[in-house]
Scaffold this active site. Sequence first.
Site, PDB file in Angstrom:
ATOM      1  N   SER A   1       0.827  -1.213   0.000  1.00 46.20           N
ATOM      2  CA  SER A   1       0.000   0.000   0.000  1.00 46.20           C
ATOM      3  C   SER A   1       0.858   1.259   0.000  1.00 46.20           C
ATOM      4  O   SER A   1       1.891   1.317   0.663  1.00 46.20           O
ATOM      5  CB  SER A   1      -0.871  -0.013   1.257  1.00 46.20           C
ATOM      6  OG  SER A   1      -1.421   1.265   1.482  1.00 46.20           O
TER       7      SER A   1
ATOM      8  N   TYR B   1      -2.076   5.221  -4.137  1.00 41.98           N
ATOM      9  CA  TYR B   1      -3.082   6.245  -3.881  1.00 41.98           C
ATOM     10  C   TYR B   1      -2.547   7.453  -4.613  1.00 41.98           C
ATOM     11  O   TYR B   1      -1.501   7.996  -4.249  1.00 41.98           O
ATOM     12  CB  TYR B   1      -3.252   6.503  -2.382  1.00 41.98           C
ATOM     13  CG  TYR B   1      -4.249   5.561  -1.750  1.00 41.98           C
ATOM     14  CD1 TYR B   1      -5.486   5.344  -2.353  1.00 41.98           C
ATOM     15  CD2 TYR B   1      -3.977   4.901  -0.567  1.00 41.98           C
ATOM     16  CE1 TYR B   1      -6.414   4.482  -1.793  1.00 41.98           C
ATOM     17  CE2 TYR B   1      -4.902   4.036  -0.004  1.00 41.98           C
ATOM     18  CZ  TYR B   1      -6.118   3.834  -0.627  1.00 41.98           C
ATOM     19  OH  TYR B   1      -7.032   2.985  -0.071  1.00 41.98           O
TER      20      TYR B   1
ATOM     21  N   THR C   1      -5.700   2.545  -6.975  1.00 47.56           N
ATOM     22  CA  THR C   1      -6.985   2.409  -6.275  1.00 47.56           C
ATOM     23  C   THR C   1      -7.845   3.636  -6.528  1.00 47.56           C
ATOM     24  O   THR C   1      -7.467   4.761  -6.188  1.00 47.56           O
ATOM     25  CB  THR C   1      -6.736   2.203  -4.769  1.00 47.56           C
ATOM     26  OG1 THR C   1      -5.948   1.029  -4.623  1.00 47.56           O
ATOM     27  CG2 THR C   1      -8.043   2.038  -4.006  1.00 47.56           C
TER      28      THR C   1
ATOM     29  N   LYS D   1      -7.983  -0.606  -9.458  1.00 48.83           N
ATOM     30  CA  LYS D   1      -8.613  -1.321  -8.347  1.00 48.83           C
ATOM     31  C   LYS D   1      -9.847  -0.567  -7.869  1.00 48.83           C
ATOM     32  O   LYS D   1      -9.777   0.647  -7.625  1.00 48.83           O
ATOM     33  CB  LYS D   1      -7.602  -1.460  -7.192  1.00 48.83           C
ATOM     34  CG  LYS D   1      -8.139  -2.150  -5.949  1.00 48.83           C
ATOM     35  CD  LYS D   1      -7.010  -2.460  -4.976  1.00 48.83           C
ATOM     36  CE  LYS D   1      -7.487  -3.151  -3.719  1.00 48.83           C
ATOM     37  NZ  LYS D   1      -8.068  -2.224  -2.739  1.00 48.83           N
TER      38      LYS D   1
ATOM     39  N   HIS E   1     -13.604  -2.467  -1.932  1.00 45.90           N
ATOM     40  CA  HIS E   1     -12.705  -2.091  -0.843  1.00 45.90           C
ATOM     41  C   HIS E   1     -13.096  -2.811   0.458  1.00 45.90           C
ATOM     42  O   HIS E   1     -13.000  -2.266   1.553  1.00 45.90           O
ATOM     43  CB  HIS E   1     -12.753  -0.567  -0.650  1.00 45.90           C
ATOM     44  CG  HIS E   1     -11.465   0.050  -0.167  1.00 45.90           C
ATOM     45  ND1 HIS E   1     -10.583   0.685  -0.997  1.00 45.90           N
ATOM     46  CD2 HIS E   1     -10.922   0.148   1.075  1.00 45.90           C
ATOM     47  CE1 HIS E   1      -9.562   1.153  -0.290  1.00 45.90           C
ATOM     48  NE2 HIS E   1      -9.744   0.823   0.971  1.00 45.90           N
TER      49      HIS E   1
HETATM   50  C1  FMN Z   1      -7.371  -2.066   7.320  1.00 45.33           C
HETATM   51  C2  FMN Z   1      -7.486  -1.990   5.829  1.00 45.33           C
HETATM   52  C3  FMN Z   1      -6.685  -1.094   5.138  1.00 45.33           C
HETATM   53  C4  FMN Z   1      -6.734  -1.039   3.755  1.00 45.33           C
HETATM   54  N1  FMN Z   1      -5.864  -0.213   3.089  1.00 45.33           N
HETATM   55  C5  FMN Z   1      -5.880  -0.204   1.739  1.00 45.33           C
HETATM   56  C6  FMN Z   1      -4.923   0.559   1.036  1.00 45.33           C
HETATM   57  O1  FMN Z   1      -4.057   1.185   1.619  1.00 45.33           O
HETATM   58  N2  FMN Z   1      -4.995   0.567  -0.316  1.00 45.33           N
HETATM   59  C7  FMN Z   1      -5.956  -0.149  -1.000  1.00 45.33           C
HETATM   60  O2  FMN Z   1      -5.990  -0.111  -2.232  1.00 45.33           O
HETATM   61  N3  FMN Z   1      -6.846  -0.912  -0.345  1.00 45.33           N
HETATM   62  C8  FMN Z   1      -6.828  -0.959   0.996  1.00 45.33           C
HETATM   63  N4  FMN Z   1      -7.719  -1.766   1.651  1.00 45.33           N
HETATM   64  C9  FMN Z   1      -8.641  -2.599   0.870  1.00 45.33           C
HETATM   65  C10 FMN Z   1      -8.019  -3.959   0.518  1.00 45.33           C
HETATM   66  O3  FMN Z   1      -6.994  -3.814  -0.436  1.00 45.33           O
HETATM   67  C11 FMN Z   1      -9.055  -4.920  -0.080  1.00 45.33           C
HETATM   68  O4  FMN Z   1      -9.703  -4.315  -1.176  1.00 45.33           O
HETATM   69  C12 FMN Z   1     -10.109  -5.382   0.925  1.00 45.33           C
HETATM   70  O5  FMN Z   1      -9.559  -5.552   2.209  1.00 45.33           O
HETATM   71  C13 FMN Z   1     -10.704  -6.685   0.434  1.00 45.33           C
HETATM   72  O6  FMN Z   1     -11.744  -7.100   1.216  1.00 45.33           O
HETATM   73  P1  FMN Z   1     -11.608  -8.172   2.420  1.00 45.33           P
HETATM   74  O7  FMN Z   1     -10.945  -7.465   3.541  1.00 45.33           O
HETATM   75  O8  FMN Z   1     -13.031  -8.506   2.678  1.00 45.33           O
HETATM   76  O9  FMN Z   1     -10.803  -9.363   1.893  1.00 45.33           O
HETATM   77  C14 FMN Z   1      -7.662  -1.851   3.038  1.00 45.33           C
HETATM   78  C15 FMN Z   1      -8.471  -2.756   3.748  1.00 45.33           C
HETATM   79  C16 FMN Z   1      -8.392  -2.841   5.116  1.00 45.33           C
HETATM   80  C17 FMN Z   1      -9.246  -3.845   5.828  1.00 45.33           C
HETATM   81  O1  173 Z   2      -8.597   2.240   5.415  1.00 40.92           O
HETATM   82  C1  173 Z   2      -8.627   1.988   4.211  1.00 40.92           C
HETATM   83  O2  173 Z   2      -9.498   1.251   3.718  1.00 40.92           O
HETATM   84  C2  173 Z   2      -7.650   2.561   3.328  1.00 40.92           C
HETATM   85  O3  173 Z   2      -7.679   2.238   2.181  1.00 40.92           O
HETATM   86  C3  173 Z   2      -6.637   3.496   3.808  1.00 40.92           C
HETATM   87  C4  173 Z   2      -6.727   4.827   3.464  1.00 40.92           C
HETATM   88  C5  173 Z   2      -5.765   5.724   3.931  1.00 40.92           C
HETATM   89  C6  173 Z   2      -4.711   5.290   4.694  1.00 40.92           C
HETATM   90  C7  173 Z   2      -4.629   3.940   5.022  1.00 40.92           C
HETATM   91  C8  173 Z   2      -5.576   3.029   4.559  1.00 40.92           C
END
Ligand code: FMN
Ligand code: 173
Length: 389
Positions: free
Chosen positions: A128, A152, A178, A260, A284
């Site tokens: 990420s 991002y 994303t 994404k 997401h």
């Molecule tokens: C705590 C957390 C942080 C996340 N941070 C990002 C991120 O930084 N960038 C991103 O593209 N997706 C982020 N996501 C989304 C995940 O890449 C993914 O799309 C999602 O977790 C998939 O669903 P699932 O948790 O049900 O498997 C985040 C998800 C969670 C739970």
């Molecule tokens: O929390 C999230 O889902 C996420 O994508 C995120 C956004 C900013 C900073 C860290 C994670």
Amino acid sequence: MAKHWADFQYEIYLNGMTGAVPRLPTDLTRLEELTARRLGPGPVGYVAGSAGDGSTARANRVALERRRIVPRMLRDVHERDLSVEVLGRPLPAPLALAPVGVLSIMHPEAEPAAARAAAAQGVPYILSSASSTPMEQVAEAMGDAERWFQLYWPKDREVARSFLDRARTAGYTALFVTLDTPLLSWRPRDLDQAYLPFLHGVGTANYFSDPAFRAGLAKPVHEDPNAAVMHFVGMFSDPAKSWPDLAFLRENWDGPIVLKGILHPDDARLAADAGMDGVVVSNHGGRQVAGSVAAADALPRVVEAVGDRLTVLFDSGVRTGDDVFKALALGARAVLLGRPYVYGLGLDGQAGVEHVIRCLLAELDLTLALSGHASPATPGPADLVEDRA
Ligand SMILES: Cc1cc2nc3c(=O)[nH]c(=O)nc-3n(C[C@H](O)[C@H](O)[C@H](O)COP(=O)(O)O)c2cc1C
Ligand SMILES: O=C(O)C(=O)c1ccccc1
């Protein structure tokens, strides 16, 4: 040489002869509850939480559970090979770890531990932009293992360009952009606890270590951390972006680009028209639009629209091997796994993430075999029925 994921099942059974039980449950749907008991409400709320009342996250599960596999018999499944090619890279199984920011809230070893686990199992790790560790350090932890970078897309062009340069230099081969987070959504669990890690400078490592980002600060980060955080908040994303802006990424990244957060078939067509290489059908993990279509319900229409032009990947709600089977049958080439590996990390560091990957793939291997398939390429829509009850 195909990797034999089902061996893990036998290993666990054989350990059972000495009474040794696995350190973590093999039913990965139980990890959230265990993590909630072991870690504080802030971090768990942040990871487990979703947009609004949680309806999208629930819908993701329901859409997968509603689809049922119709197993086939007598199809010689004694030799199986889970390997697939994704974005021109050979992978041992149709799986990658989804980009998840701020992993230091789960475990002190954070992203490097998750990345080492992915590398040890041969599964690509998607780092990420909002990681708590700079991308170069994560790359170093992975040796020459497959790694992809999630962008991002920052408002500031120079920071965007710098991120892409750094990612290329550090050996990240594909770019995941994303699109579903131009703003953070309404997340009551975080709002009620006033818990947002990046406001405390967690998850900002790529920014604070970036020369183009630092050039925009009046004082060094350590002299005025709050100003640095505000600078991050102001540039983290850009809700003004639109489709023509993708040309910038094509010009500044020569590897595959995957968008994404695509749910509408028309957006998938626009992605193909813009020269992109793939899409991740994803909401997401239910964290952005409350009331959104479930990701598994969006998948078939996207596959129908662009399946012959783009690599279609899937995430949001995958918890078990049969969920992966269903995503493949609906037309995904591979899936990304989110929360389950993050819980594995929180519970047992690198070993916990490896446990999650091995359980998921052992279960997938067995589900394929018992349903009459020897490869992830053969399941299709005819192998599923939809339970409408
Ligand atoms: C705590 C957390 C942080 C996340 N941070 C990002 C991120 O930084 N960038 C991103 O593209 N997706 C982020 N996501 C989304 C995940 O890449 C993914 O799309 C999602 O977790 C998939 O669903 P699932 O948790 O049900 O498997 C985040 C998800 C969670 C739970
Ligand atoms: O929390 C999230 O889902 C996420 O994508 C995120 C956004 C900013 C900073 C860290 C994670």
